[in-house]
Design a protein around this motif. Structure first.
Motif, PDB file in Angstrom:
ATOM      1  N   MET A   1      23.109  24.785 -65.270  1.00  0.00           N
ATOM      2  CA  MET A   1      23.340  24.931 -66.692  1.00  0.00           C
ATOM      3  C   MET A   1      22.025  24.715 -67.429  1.00  0.00           C
ATOM      4  SD  MET A   1      25.853  22.685 -69.136  1.00  0.00           S
ATOM      5  CE  MET A   1      24.899  21.291 -69.676  1.00  0.00           C
ATOM      6  N   LEU A   2      21.698  25.646 -68.294  1.00  0.00           N
ATOM      7  CA  LEU A   2      20.477  25.549 -69.077  1.00  0.00           C
ATOM      8  C   LEU A   2      20.774  24.997 -70.467  1.00  0.00           C
ATOM      9  CD1 LEU A   2      18.872  28.966 -68.118  1.00  0.00           C
ATOM     10  CD2 LEU A   2      17.985  26.706 -67.519  1.00  0.00           C
ATOM     11  N   ILE A  77       4.676  24.837 -60.538  1.00  0.00           N
ATOM     12  CA  ILE A  77       4.146  25.950 -61.319  1.00  0.00           C
ATOM     13  C   ILE A  77       4.914  27.211 -60.912  1.00  0.00           C
ATOM     14  CG2 ILE A  77       2.086  27.290 -61.919  1.00  0.00           C
ATOM     15  CD1 ILE A  77       1.744  24.307 -62.550  1.00  0.00           C
ATOM     16  N   VAL A  78       5.386  27.955 -61.918  1.00  0.00           N
ATOM     17  CA  VAL A  78       6.163  29.173 -61.681  1.00  0.00           C
ATOM     18  C   VAL A  78       5.567  30.296 -62.521  1.00  0.00           C
ATOM     19  CG1 VAL A  78       8.462  30.194 -61.892  1.00  0.00           C
ATOM     20  CG2 VAL A  78       8.241  27.813 -61.268  1.00  0.00           C
ATOM     21  N   SER A  83      13.242  34.582 -62.275  1.00  0.00           N
ATOM     22  CA  SER A  83      13.696  33.820 -61.105  1.00  0.00           C
ATOM     23  C   SER A  83      14.246  32.456 -61.521  1.00  0.00           C
ATOM     24  CB  SER A  83      12.568  33.654 -60.078  1.00  0.00           C
ATOM     25  OG  SER A  83      11.534  32.845 -60.608  1.00  0.00           O
ATOM     26  N   LEU A  84      13.657  31.852 -62.542  1.00  0.00           N
ATOM     27  CA  LEU A  84      14.165  30.570 -63.055  1.00  0.00           C
ATOM     28  C   LEU A  84      15.544  30.747 -63.686  1.00  0.00           C
ATOM     29  CD1 LEU A  84      11.020  28.974 -64.739  1.00  0.00           C
ATOM     30  CD2 LEU A  84      12.155  28.238 -62.645  1.00  0.00           C
ATOM     31  N   ILE A  95      19.581  21.593 -66.785  1.00  0.00           N
ATOM     32  CA  ILE A  95      18.145  21.838 -66.761  1.00  0.00           C
ATOM     33  C   ILE A  95      17.705  22.099 -68.201  1.00  0.00           C
ATOM     34  CG2 ILE A  95      16.287  23.248 -65.771  1.00  0.00           C
ATOM     35  CD1 ILE A  95      18.165  21.906 -63.647  1.00  0.00           C
ATOM     36  N   PHE A  96      16.657  21.422 -68.647  1.00  0.00           N
ATOM     37  CA  PHE A  96      16.218  21.528 -70.035  1.00  0.00           C
ATOM     38  C   PHE A  96      15.072  22.511 -70.207  1.00  0.00           C
ATOM     39  CE2 PHE A  96      18.728  17.788 -70.494  1.00  0.00           C
ATOM     40  CZ  PHE A  96      19.201  17.885 -71.794  1.00  0.00           C
TER      41      PHE A  96
END
Length: 163
Positions: A1-2, A77-78, A83-84, A95-96
């Motif tokens: 969950m974002l 690092i992304v 993809s995130l 996830i914040f």
């Protein structure tokens, strides 16, 4: 969950010169409380605006710079936002997304919650929070209007949940 955590002025300003244009101690305490023990997604400039690696949180930094490095096991690092989104939009953990403007705009269609601090004043700035269709959300919590003792700013905490 974002989820998004953000403080926004009346005129949608969220930053100037890679800094917050205000200091509200209670907002920072709230941010610490809701993000502790969580992963935080942010752009490189948002990361660099922090006072350092924040304790008890995993930092996921999004950057186009393939050579960008941070020497810490608390930092990933992304280079690919999609993809995130794929990885975290349907996960059970919260996830914040913590900024900046481009990161907020990219993730906004996928977030389930917005932890918003509204600041009842206009500020000069160069970074703005994207427009949100609040019809897609319901208010889950709204505080009273507070006044910061040190600077007199009026602010309110509002938590929105996607309908």
């Amino acid at each position: 969950m974002l989820s998004i955590s953000v403080a926004v002025a009346n005129n949608n300003v969220i930053g100037i010169d890679n800094k917050l244009p205000w200091h509200i101690s209670e907002d920072l305490k709230r941010f610490k409380k809701i993000t502790s023990e969580k992963k935080m997604i942010m752009g490189r400039k948002a990361f660099e605006s922090l006072p350092g690696i924040l304790p008890n949180r995993e930092h996921i930094i999004v950057t186009r710079n393939k050579n960008y490095k941070v020497d810490s096991d608390k930092v990933t690092i992304v280079h690919d936002l999609d993809s995130l989104i794929k990885e975290y939009s349907k996960c059970d953990d919260e996830i914040f997304v913590i900024g900046g403007a481009e990161i907020y705009e990219h993730f906004l269609p996928y977030v389930d919650k917005i932890y918003l601090t509204t600041i009842d004043e206009d500020f000069k700035g160069d970074t703005f929070f994207p427009e949100v269709n609040y019809d897609e959300f319901k208010v889950e919590y709204k505080s009273e209007k507070f006044t910061d003792e040190k600077n007199g700013l009026h602010y309110t905490f509002i938590d929105y949940k996607r309908i």
